[in-house]
Design a protein around this motif. Structure first.
Motif, short mmCIF file in Angstrom:
data_model
loop_
_atom_site.label_atom_id
_atom_site.label_comp_id
_atom_site.label_asym_id
_atom_site.label_seq_id
_atom_site.Cartn_x
_atom_site.Cartn_y
_atom_site.Cartn_z
N ASN A 28 -3.34 0.62 -4.34
CA ASN A 28 -4.16 -0.48 -4.88
C ASN A 28 -3.30 -1.45 -5.68
O ASN A 28 -3.45 -2.67 -5.58
CB ASN A 28 -5.26 0.09 -5.79
N GLU A 54 -8.59 -1.62 -2.21
CA GLU A 54 -9.67 -1.06 -1.40
C GLU A 54 -10.13 0.32 -1.84
O GLU A 54 -11.30 0.66 -1.69
CB GLU A 54 -9.22 -0.98 0.07
N HIS A 55 -9.23 1.13 -2.35
CA HIS A 55 -9.57 2.52 -2.67
C HIS A 55 -10.37 2.59 -3.97
O HIS A 55 -9.89 2.15 -5.02
CB HIS A 55 -8.31 3.38 -2.78
N VAL A 105 -13.11 -3.06 -7.67
CA VAL A 105 -12.22 -1.92 -7.40
C VAL A 105 -11.08 -1.98 -8.41
O VAL A 105 -10.47 -3.03 -8.60
CB VAL A 105 -11.67 -1.97 -5.97
#
Length: 429
Positions: free
Chosen positions: A265, A276-277, A368
């Motif tokens: 990330n 995204e994670h 995120v």
């Protein structure tokens, strides 16, 4: 309830103890702790260079300082596998009573050997051989952990067999130590050279590619999923309930999955993309603040709601440490271990907060998290702002209020019992 707890204790405690004493997990966890200053150093410069103020970032770009401020992260976070394999080889070998420095060097050499080289042709038609950054960052962490453990095991094995060069008396200790590691290091390096050659003959081309495709990526996907979050959170708090250090045990298992995701990330954010994670080490530390059980709310309850002197005093003593994620005073002072009255809020509070945060992140209310490697003891609100801005900081404030409400009815029962015990003691006196 007591029968259920007895079953959990008989089944989970032996597993928890066994995992906590596993030498591979202990070495991996220790290696992450050893390199923590480096990762914090790199993350802090990333934060400085990308602080969300347009005038600041524009000024850095105009003056050319942006390039220099990007170097610490490039040479720490983007080389995290190098530092991990060295620290792991050192920690593993030293823990077994052998030369930790030689073990670390052996692990490093073995890792470099299995890492594919790049052949680059310059404008002058000169071929340059280089080690690319692709497998030296977060993507190479699983291979770093694998190589670090295996190379250390082999290094220890050869030393135990006495396959070393023994120097005569009178030779300086430094020379003796260097020559004693020569044969084990040579043998380990040769084994990994053979491994690298064999993998070069396959369609994968390298050990890195195989492990990342079939082991690292699937495990990270499972560990970093919503289900993984539930399992890790429940396991951590159930172990704490039975008096085992759930953080040390569970984190040693979860961090190898979740830290690479946080670093990925961070790399995406540095490149100007959107991380995204969702569930990473950054998520876990940001949304489970105040230690296991999110007991910061329990400390506030003790100070402002408790009627018993015992809990009022404990709250005042425990809250300052709890703000920095140190909650042993309240965990053992209440106590929360084997406390059937408070077990429900102790387990549910962090679970509810993380489930809500996960859901709000999925629908876009919360961002995120970036994945900065900040100190684990960074106080809430500050940590939230660093990792995701004002929305995450505001959610942490909401989390304190919500967990306050969750703990309240259960704590009132404990406080009432403490008041009765204090009254009886005064009457006896």
């Amino acid at each position: 309830m007591q029968k259920f707890m007895a079953i959990l204790e008989s089944k989970l405690m032996p597993i928890g103890v066994k995992l906590g004493n596993n030498r591979y997990l202990k070495a991996i966890n220790k290696s992450f702790m050893l390199i923590l200053p480096l990762t914090i150093f790199g993350s802090m410069f990333t934060l400085i260079s990308s602080f969300p103020i347009t005038a600041w970032t524009d000024w850095l770009a105009q003056t050319g300082l942006a390039t220099w401020l990007a170097l610490p992260s490039k040479l720490t976070i983007d080389l995290i596998s190098i530092y991990t394999v060295v620290s792991l080889g050192y920690a593993f070998t030293k823990e077994e009573g052998y030369d930790g420095f030689a073990g670390g060097l052996t692990a490093l050499a073995s890792f470099i050997i299995v890492t594919p080289l790049l052949q680059i042709t310059t404008n002058q038609d000169t071929v340059v051989t280089a080690v690319g950054f692709d497998w030296l960052g977060a993507r190479g962490l699983f291979v770093a952990m694998f190589v670090g453990c295996i190379s250390s095991l082999l290094f220890i094995f050869f030393n135990k067999r006495g396959w070393t060069i023994k120097m005569p008396e009178g030779v300086p200790p430094m020379v003796t130590q260097s020559f004693s590691s020569l044969i084990p290091m040579f043998l380990v390096g040769t084994i990994f050279l053979v491994i690298a050659y064999l993998f070069s003959l396959t369609s994968y081309g390298s050990l890195h590619s195989l492990i990342y495709t079939f082991i690292a990526a699937p495990l990270q996907k499972v560990g970093g999923s919503f289900g993984g979050m539930i399992v890790f959170t429940l396991a951590l708090h159930v172990l704490w309930f039975f008096g085992l250090h759930g953080g040390n045990i569970v984190n040693s298992i979860s961090n190898p999955f979740l830290m690479p995701l946080a670093l990925e990330n961070l790399a995406v954010y540095q490149a100007g993309g959107v991380p995204e994670h969702i569930y990473t080490t950054a998520f876990k530390n940001t949304y489970q603040f105040g230690g296991a059980g999110m007991t910061i709310s329990l400390c506030i309850l003790m100070i402002f709601i408790a009627k018993s002197e015992r809990f009022k005093t404990l709250g005042k003593l425990a809250l300052p440490a709890n703000i920095f994620y140190i909650n042993e005073p309240v965990t053992f002072g209440t106590p929360l271990v084997l406390n059937t009255t408070l077990v429900i809020p102790f387990v549910l509070s962090p679970l509810i907060i993380q489930v809500l945060a996960y859901g709000l992140t999925v629908i876009g209310v919360l961002p995120v998290l970036i994945g900065y490697q900040i100190p684990w003891s960074m106080p809430p609100i500050i940590s939230g702002f660093i990792q995701g801005g004002w929305r995450v900081a505001l959610y942490q404030v909401f989390s304190i209020v919500l967990t306050f409400a969750i703990y309240y009815p259960f704590f009132k029962v404990c406080d009432k019992q403490a008041c009765l015990e204090e009254s009886e003691l005064k009457e006896n006196v």
